[in-house]
Design an enzyme around this catalytic site. Structure first.
Site, mmCIF file in Angstrom:
data_model
loop_
_atom_site.group_PDB
_atom_site.id
_atom_site.type_symbol
_atom_site.label_atom_id
_atom_site.label_comp_id
_atom_site.label_asym_id
_atom_site.label_seq_id
_atom_site.Cartn_x
_atom_site.Cartn_y
_atom_site.Cartn_z
ATOM 1 C CB CYS A 168 -0.960 -0.007 1.192
ATOM 2 S SG CYS A 168 -2.114 -1.385 1.141
ATOM 3 C CG HIS A 308 -2.422 4.783 5.454
ATOM 4 N ND1 HIS A 308 -2.056 4.520 4.157
ATOM 5 C CD2 HIS A 308 -2.978 3.636 5.919
ATOM 6 C CE1 HIS A 308 -2.351 3.269 3.852
ATOM 7 N NE2 HIS A 308 -2.925 2.707 4.908
ATOM 8 C CD GLU A 319 -2.631 7.888 9.565
ATOM 9 O OE1 GLU A 319 -1.809 8.475 8.845
ATOM 10 O OE2 GLU A 319 -3.704 7.442 9.134
ATOM 11 C CE LYS A 340 -5.469 4.827 2.126
ATOM 12 N NZ LYS A 340 -4.565 5.967 2.445
ATOM 13 C CG HIS A 345 -6.550 1.359 1.096
ATOM 14 N ND1 HIS A 345 -5.550 1.604 0.180
ATOM 15 C CD2 HIS A 345 -5.922 0.946 2.229
ATOM 16 C CE1 HIS A 345 -4.382 1.350 0.732
ATOM 17 N NE2 HIS A 345 -4.582 0.945 1.975
ATOM 18 C CG PHE A 404 -1.295 -5.586 4.736
ATOM 19 C CD1 PHE A 404 -1.653 -4.823 5.833
ATOM 20 C CD2 PHE A 404 -2.285 -6.288 4.072
ATOM 21 C CE1 PHE A 404 -2.964 -4.756 6.266
ATOM 22 C CE2 PHE A 404 -3.607 -6.238 4.495
ATOM 23 C CZ PHE A 404 -3.951 -5.470 5.590
#
Length: 421
Positions: A168, A308, A319, A340, A345, A404
């Site tokens: 990602c 994010h 975050e 997002k 996403h 990930f």
């Protein structure tokens, strides 16, 4: 060190094809999430996604290109053409060997690969598949580098070409790679960004298995809720963003419109867990610190953070901790948002889509909101710009990504004059 400017943008995104439509969606705070229409999603736990209303013929692709290219590659080619037009760059007048390509993607040509597997395996009934039923383009779909080759072909770029696949964070990391090539003198222009078309049964099944996607199927338009107390997981998306990057002084000499300078970039890996994150955000904070240091900018110079913001509790805590760790008290004064919440996403593509949004935010003096943020999580105490876009002039913008595998990336955009000062 040579400096790098963004001089062109091209976008295919949920809710609209093209930069103008994309920006209108974001600033209006509208969501493009809906029940999945590409296949019957009823067998899956999560049945919502942010799909692109994309007609390849209407977007200018020929019948041959439509047949040859996977959906993700189609997105990339269409975005490349828009970005080149926006940049005003005369590629034909350049040395093609000095023009490179850097494309990010996490899952490559998933759509075509799954479709063809269903055909050659007779719906999964045959273990020994019959290759004679496969389309001639199947090899291209197996090799992700084919997408970078198609972008290079569309741009007439004969310089370095690469696909960056780091989950990602691919969309940020591909831009970081392109910046490095310009800085070191290997290229003068890079066609860079990311593309993804992952909305397919196999992707739904994979995310269902780890309960990463939201089960909020009754209200798809408000399913993605970053930083909200009621958030329940991410919403898959798709799309592409391609940027034209140029050596700054060369762009100035030709009178190019400069959206922003990519002033700093860094990436880290937490070496901790495939999907898990520590709440202190140490690795993301380290990436932020290094990116700001590369840009020679202080933490209190950051005017806006593109988070994010995937819509998971673990990510939000991680975050938020990173922002406090890196920016200190200034984190409480810095507006933050997650797009997002509106476009989902799109895995490897999202980082480039977010950088395009950051460049547009600097261009227009408007910060996109976090949609669906009605009930702020009391554990999260920063300014997450709920629901409505905010007018604010920004000179320095920070965008972060988390993926990930433990990948953490940070990129800093700045007005060139701010860095000079």
């Amino acid at each position: 060190m040579r400096r790098v400017a963004i001089t062109g943008l091209g976008v295919v995104a949920p809710g609209g094809v093209g930069v103008k439509e994309y920006w209108n969606l974001l600033t209006a705070g509208r969501t493009a999430t809906r029940r999945i229409s590409f296949y019957d999603p009823s067998p899956f736990r999560s049945q919502v996604a942010a799909e692109c209303d994309f007609d390849p013929a209407a977007a200018g692709l020929t019948p041959q290109e439509i047949r040859r290219l996977d959906r993700a590659a189609q997105f990339a080619v269409v975005s490349t053409r828009e970005a080149l037009t926006d940049s005003g760059l005369d590629i034909a007048a350049l040395d093609p060997g000095r023009v490179g390509t850097s494309l990010g993607s996490a899952v490559g040509c998933t759509t075509s690969l799954e479709r063809e597997y269903v055909v050659v395996s007779d719906g999964g009934r045959k273990w020994n598949v019959d290759h004679e039923y496969a389309v001639p383009e199947l090899y291209r779909h197996f090799v992700p580098s084919s997408m970078a080759a198609e972008v290079g072909r569309a741009a007439g770029a004969e310089g370095p070409a690469a696909v960056v696949s780091t989950g990602c964070t691919s969309g940020l990391d591909s831009l970081g790679h392109a910046v490095d090539l310009i800085r070191e003198g290997t290229a003068d222009v890079m066609i860079a960004g990311a593309t993804e078309a992952p909305i397919s049964p196999i992707t739904s099944a994979c995310f269902d298995a780890i309960h990463a996607t939201t089960p909020r199927n009754d209200t798809p338009e408000s399913a993605c809720r970053p930083f909200d107390r009621t958030r329940s997981g991410l919403v898959l998306g798709e799309g592409a963003a391609i940027l034209v990057l140029e050596e700054l002084e060369s762009a100035r000499r030709r009178g190019a419109h400069i959206y922003a300078e990519i002033a700093g970039f860094a990436s880290r890996c937490n070496a901790y867990h495939m999907t898990g994150l520590k709440p202190d955000g140490r690795e993301m904070a380290e990436a932020i610190d290094v990116a700001l240091g590369e840009a020679a900018l202080a933490p209190d110079s950051v005017d806006y953070i593109n988070a994010h913001g995937s819509g998971t509790k673990m990510n939000d805590r991680h975050e938020t901790g990173a922002f406090k760790r890196s920016l200190g008290a200034h984190a409480y004064e810095t507006p933050i948002s997650s797009i997002k919440s509106m476009i989902g996403h799109s895995l490897g593509a999202i980082g480039s889509l977010e950088i395009a949004a950051c460049a547009l935010a600097m261009e227009h003096g408007v910060l996109p909101p976090t949609a669906n943020l009605h009930e702020p999580d009391p554990e999260l105490d920063l300014d997450y710009i709920p629901l409505t876009a905010r007018e604010k002039k920004t000179d320095v913008v920070l965008s972060v990504g988390s993926g990930f595998g433990g990948f953490q990336s940070a990129m800093v955009l700045a007005r060139p004059e701010r860095r000079t000062a």
